[in-house]
Design an enzyme around this catalytic site. Structure first.
Site, PDB file in Angstrom:
ATOM      1  CG  ASP A 157      -0.401  -0.201   2.520  1.00 47.53           C
ATOM      2  OD1 ASP A 157       0.809  -0.462   2.618  1.00 47.53           O
ATOM      3  OD2 ASP A 157      -1.147  -0.111   3.518  1.00 47.53           O
ATOM      4  CB  CYS A 158       4.131   2.159   1.487  1.00 50.82           C
ATOM      5  SG  CYS A 158       3.705   2.033   3.235  1.00 50.82           S
TER       6      CYS A 158
END
Length: 759
Positions: A484-485
């Site tokens: 997700d980063c």
């Protein structure tokens, strides 16, 4: 005074970096810094926190904010916006509220382009770090008198009224954390009756009243054994031989969740070597203080399964107890005898070699704050004068964070994650030209923070996944990919690539974006969901063997709603920029990911949030991901149910307020007050659920709550904890109180219709 500094380390021969320490943030004490007024401001903030510590557990993260606002000479010029009862919000009012939030937050941008912030909260982070430098004799080398003062301040501030400490700063007291914090206070120089408000005596009473330290959860037993105040015979086995088994076996550590794997890697080293630190006079005293019976009379083999009720969130089942007993009574005695001892010796060497590999590929930061003290101490235990331990020491400061509540240990920093969210919050308000320099600097930070190579050598042999092209949670040197980063940062870079380079800087190279896409797509599971760090695939039954009594879903990697949604949003935007790149695979990824999101919806229409509290957070992610995939209120039942959930949980005042026990109960649990971060998430969930097309009133009501809750300087008040991991451990994301209200006000300003003409 304490000061935050950025990018320090180039002159230290024991430190090395992949990007000249870009994004590194450290604290330094300068006894000569600060005017009397500045020092008084800090002391007032400290005392205010102490007096209100039972009302609001997280700090407002004020100390670095004081410093940077002074350095920027910030003064809020935009008047406050207040919406009266029955008054309709105008476009100009929405714009003013958004501008106020943005100008305040932009003033806090670091010279490197990110926004510093606390990312902490659990009470079991710092004591092991103190133990890991006390045992080798480096306590006074690593921590000055000012460090110790602030560590103790934090400890006192987060001691519960009953004398114990919770798993996290808002939680009920536990044996595990109370034992570790008691030992830490004593190591830092407090006497048995010392500490603010009799902290030590109250903690010791809490421990003894509940049976003594032998009732601590397993991680507490391990650290107390390492310190020398608990006997290894009272611990369940952690055999390092598992590491040398063929990786095809379903219980090989390579199948484990990376954080679990890399916690038990050094723990198994300590267990196999039965490592114990020096038995100092203080250790001897602690042995007498935390038990109800003489230390040398405790029958250690009989307390292995002892666990206080307060610690036992995830109890060990019969199968697991049988496994531990078999290992303890059969395998361990065998491994002490020839020729089996040779197997153990080889396994010990294997574990320390793995530790060195992980250390070197994270620049001695390690994967996180639980692992850092374990791996650092293991290096010292192997070779007290070795280079590995020396290289670990200067990276301790990467974990130190200072607030008005004292010094705490960061999980490992959230620089990249927070920065990507802030960028989207600033872009959504459609005032780009006003924020060009801020956006350009943030864009530069993301480009410099992308991981450019995989870990060294044969990374598969070291049980590592690809990382080239990823973003970490913190900075590039950390090295650990997170889906997700990576997705949120890629999304930002795609947005910037569609904008004028004169305003936001040159776009990221296409090959770097392709590398990021490779990482994201490699983490999609067969069910369509996206995992966080490594691919899933381990058998679910391994979770039955979870040895950690206070955390859940820790043993294997899972798919997460947040990672899946972020990945969809990033790939949809990437597809617009590069429609020909792996088009069929990208399209298939998006469809399967959206199907997964629909499949995990709860009956009440919500989605469980894994990294934020909780169902409001997860539902916002889900609706945004489905919308990006083309599934809206009009054509998707899941979105309609999600919108209904948000409407049903909206409070009478127009906001949302969800209690952290939603995470542990796995059922939506309301709290008795409104939370502005959750209100921002609920508002945005309704916007993306197209609620305005049917009845915009709930959105306007939520916006009114945000605008009236904004402080005079454009900040927002600190309220409850907003982060979580492993179901039961809450985290303080200090930047969230600014990011999400800012984001919500930006979307509200841009995407809503207002009753008056725009100017």
């Amino acid at each position: 005074m304490w000061r935050i500094k950025f990018g320090e380390g180039a002159n230290d021969p024991l430190l090395f970096s992949t990007n000249n320490f870009h994004g590194r943030q450290t604290w330094e004490f300068d006894p000569d810094a600060g005017t009397p007024e500045e020092r008084a401001e800090v002391e007032a903030a400290r005392e205010n926190f102490y007096q209100n510590r039972y009302k609001v557990a997280p700090s407002s993260d004020l100390l670095w904010r004081f410093q940077m606002l002074r350095e920027k000479n910030f003064k809020q010029e935009i008047p406050p916006v207040r919406i009266g009862e029955g008054e309709e919000i105008t476009f100009d009012q929405a714009t003013a509220a958004y501008r106020r939030a943005a100008t305040f937050w932009n003033a806090l941008q670091s010279p490197h382009g990110h926004w510093p912030a606390e990312n902490a909260g659990p009470n079991f982070y710092f004591p092991p770090l103190v133990m890991s430098v006390y045992i080798p004799g480096y306590l006074n080398v690593v921590f000055s008198a000012e460090h110790k003062k602030e560590i103790l301040r934090y400890t006192y501030n987060h001691q519960n009224e009953d004398g114990g400490w919770g798993l996290h700063i808002a939680g009920p007291s536990m044996m595990f954390t109370t034992c570790l914090n008691y030992c830490m206070m004593r190591i830092l120089g407090e006497g048995p009756e010392g500490g603010r408000d009799n902290a030590c005596a109250r903690a010791r009473k809490w421990i003894l009243d509940r049976g003594g330290a032998q009732y601590a959860a397993s991680w507490g037993k391990t650290w107390m054994a390492v310190l020398g105040v608990y006997d290894w015979e009272g611990s369940n086995p952690m055999p390092p031989e598992f590491w040398s088994y063929p990786t095809l076996l379903p219980f090989h550590p390579s199948k484990m969740f990376c954080y679990c794997r890399l916690t038990y890697l050094p723990m198994s080293y300590f267990y196999a070597t039965r490592f114990v630190g020096p038995i100092t006079p203080l250790v001897e005293q602690l042995r007498q203080e935390i038990y109800n019976e003489p230390y040398d009379q405790i029958k250690w083999s009989q307390v292995r399964h002892h666990c206080a009720t307060e610690d036992n969130y995830y109890p060990h089942g019969r199968v697991q107890r049988f496994m531990w007993d078999s290992l303890y009574n059969v395998c361990e005695p065998l491994l002490k005898t020839w020729p089996f001892k040779k197997i153990r010796d080889n396994a010990i060497q294997f574990t320390i070699d793995q530790i060195h590999y992980e250390d070197e590929n994270s620049r001695y930061i390690t994967i996180g704050c639980v692992e850092k003290p374990l791996m650092m101490l293991a290096c010292w235990a192997e070779d007290p004068s070795g280079e590995a331990f020396k290289k670990h020491l200067p990276r301790v400061t990467d974990y130190i964070w200072l607030g008005e509540d004292g010094i705490k240990m960061q999980s490992f920093g959230s620089q990249s994650w927070d920065c990507a969210l802030v960028i989207q919050a600033l872009l959504c308000g459609n005032l780009t030209n006003e924020m060009g320099p801020v956006l350009k600097l943030a864009h530069d930070f993301l480009k410099k923070s992308q991981v450019r190579i995989n870990t060294s050598g044969d990374y598969l042999a070291h049980f590592r996944h690809i990382s080239k092209g990823a973003w970490t949670f913190s900075d590039r040197d950390h090295g650990w990919q997170v889906s997700d980063c990576t997705a949120e940062a890629l999304r930002c870079c795609c947005l910037f690539a569609m904008m004028s380079p004169e305003v936001v800087g040159e776009p990221m190279e296409a090959e770097c974006m392709y590398d990021a896409v490779n990482v994201i797509m490699s983490l999609q599971s067969p069910n369509g969901g996206v995992s966080a760090w490594e691919p899933t695939g381990a058998p679910k039954w391994l979770e039955w063997l979870n040895p950690v009594e206070f955390l859940e879903d820790l043993v294997i990697e899972y798919e997460y709603i947040e990672c899946t949604s972020s990945s969809i949003q990033a790939l949809v935007l990437f597809r617009k920029l590069y429609p020909g790149h792996r088009r069929k695979e990208v399209n298939n990824f998006i469809t399967r990911a959206a199907d997964y999101i629909e499949s995990i919806q709860y009956p009440d229409g919500s989605w469980y949030g894994n990294w934020g509290i909780c169902f409001v957070y997860g539902t916002w992610f889900a609706i945004k991901g489905l919308e990006a995939a083309g599934r809206t209120y009009d054509n998707c039942e899941a979105v309609r149910k999600g919108v209904d959930f948000l409407l049903n949980t909206q409070r009478e005042d127009g906001g949302w307020g969800e209690h952290y026990t939603s995470c542990t109960n796995k059922k939506y649990t309301a709290q008795d007050s409104t939370n502005l971060v959750q209100t921002a998430l609920g508002l945005m969930g309704l916007i993306h659920g197209r609620q305005a097309e049917r009845d915009p009133t709930p959105i306007h009501r939520a916006a009114k709550v945000l605008m009236n809750g904004q402080l005079d300087d454009g900040d927002f008040p600190q309220q409850e904890l907003m982060g979580v991991f492993m179901r039961n451990a809450m985290l303080h994301y200090a930047a969230y109180r600014n990011i999400f209200p800012l984001w919500a006000l930006g979307e509200y300003r841009t995407l809503m219709q207002f009753p008056t003409k725009r100017h």
